[in-house]
Design a protein around this motif. Structure first.
Motif, PDB file in Angstrom:
ATOM      1  N   ASN A 250      30.235  37.998  49.840  1.00 37.26           N
ATOM      2  CA  ASN A 250      30.982  36.742  49.762  1.00 37.26           C
ATOM      3  C   ASN A 250      31.831  36.699  48.493  1.00 37.26           C
ATOM      4  O   ASN A 250      32.960  36.185  48.508  1.00 37.26           O
ATOM      5  N   PHE A 251      31.284  37.232  47.399  1.00 40.00           N
ATOM      6  CA  PHE A 251      32.026  37.271  46.141  1.00 40.00           C
ATOM      7  C   PHE A 251      33.292  38.109  46.309  1.00 40.00           C
ATOM      8  O   PHE A 251      34.388  37.698  45.907  1.00 40.00           O
ATOM      9  N   ILE A 252      33.152  39.292  46.901  1.00 42.61           N
ATOM     10  CA  ILE A 252      34.302  40.164  47.127  1.00 42.61           C
ATOM     11  C   ILE A 252      35.351  39.453  47.980  1.00 42.61           C
ATOM     12  O   ILE A 252      36.552  39.485  47.684  1.00 42.61           O
ATOM     13  N   ASP A 253      34.898  38.803  49.034  1.00 41.73           N
ATOM     14  CA  ASP A 253      35.809  38.106  49.943  1.00 41.73           C
ATOM     15  C   ASP A 253      36.545  36.974  49.226  1.00 41.73           C
ATOM     16  O   ASP A 253      37.758  36.794  49.405  1.00 41.73           O
ATOM     17  N   ASP A 254      35.841  36.213  48.392  1.00 38.25           N
ATOM     18  CA  ASP A 254      36.463  35.100  47.670  1.00 38.25           C
ATOM     19  C   ASP A 254      37.463  35.596  46.628  1.00 38.25           C
ATOM     20  O   ASP A 254      38.495  34.964  46.398  1.00 38.25           O
ATOM     21  N   VAL A 255      37.156  36.713  45.981  1.00 38.72           N
ATOM     22  CA  VAL A 255      38.097  37.287  45.015  1.00 38.72           C
ATOM     23  C   VAL A 255      39.363  37.745  45.727  1.00 38.72           C
ATOM     24  O   VAL A 255      40.486  37.443  45.298  1.00 38.72           O
ATOM     25  N   GLN A 256      39.199  38.465  46.815  1.00 42.66           N
ATOM     26  CA  GLN A 256      40.351  39.014  47.543  1.00 42.66           C
ATOM     27  C   GLN A 256      41.226  37.922  48.145  1.00 42.66           C
ATOM     28  O   GLN A 256      42.431  38.125  48.342  1.00 42.66           O
ATOM     29  N   ASN A 257      40.628  36.762  48.420  1.00 44.32           N
ATOM     30  CA  ASN A 257      41.383  35.660  49.024  1.00 44.32           C
ATOM     31  C   ASN A 257      41.671  34.526  48.037  1.00 44.32           C
ATOM     32  O   ASN A 257      41.992  33.400  48.454  1.00 44.32           O
TER      33      ASN A 257
END
Length: 205
Positions: A62-69
């Motif tokens: 989820n952290f990766i997804d939030d950073v990328q978006n």
């Protein structure tokens, strides 16, 4: 709910209660204290380890997804920002590996003694262990640079907030100093004026 599924509702000890409440750390600690000689203790210990690892793993995804978006600074409906939420993240990939590996081993040991939770074990271990470990390695490669940058940003934000706090403190100190100086000047002027009047009265007399 499925009429074809066998549900276990008996709470044999506090470890079962803790597991049902999603308190996986407490579940593991509970059974580490009394031992896992009982079959259900093995099941709940192994399941808790895997659930704990899985919970941390998905937080990292989820952290990766939030950073990328570009959602790191977004604020949820409860008023908590993603940045503040992720500050409590514990991205220990080696620990996750150990939890997965040990959890699978304990569940295998459980099935050698008992089959009450056979369906639950099959569901939990439906994904092969080597796949989980491979996913962890791949996720770590993506996660690490984002996490390092996140930590740098947090340090910069903390330094900026400290600078603002210091400036505010200095402004408040200057204001109070001005107030105190004003009071002192007023008192000194009053004393000086009173002394002058007394001197004039003496001269007149």
């Amino acid at each position: 709910y499925s009429t074809n599924k066998h549900y276990i509702t008996e709470m044999k000890d506090d470890g079962v209660r803790l597991f049902w409440e999603g308190k996986y750390d407490e579940t593991i600690k509970f059974y580490s204290g009394i031992g896992i000689s009982q079959p259900w203790a093995k099941f709940y210990t192994g399941a808790a380890m895997i659930k704990k690892a899985e919970k941390q793993y998905y937080k990292c995804l989820n952290f990766i997804d939030d950073v990328q978006n570009n959602r790191i600074n977004s604020v949820a409906s409860n008023g908590v920002s993603n940045r503040k939420l992720y500050m409590n993240l514990e991205p220990d990939f080696e620990l996750m590996k150990q939890l997965y590996t040990t959890g699978y081993s304990i569940l295998e040991a459980y099935l050698c003694e008992d089959s009450t939770f056979l369906e639950e074990v099959n569901e939990i271990t439906s994904t092969r262990l080597d796949w989980r470990l491979e996913w962890l390695d791949n996720t770590k490669v993506k996660f690490t640079p984002y996490w390092n940058e996140f930590q740098k940003e947090n340090a910069a934000i903390a330094a900026h907030q400290e600078e603002l706090r210091r400036e505010k403190q200095e402004r408040e100190k200057a204001i109070y100093q001005a107030i105190i100086t004003g009071f002192m000047n007023g008192i000194n002027n009053a004393i000086s004026g009173n002394t002058t009047r007394q001197s004039n009265n003496v001269s007149t007399s």
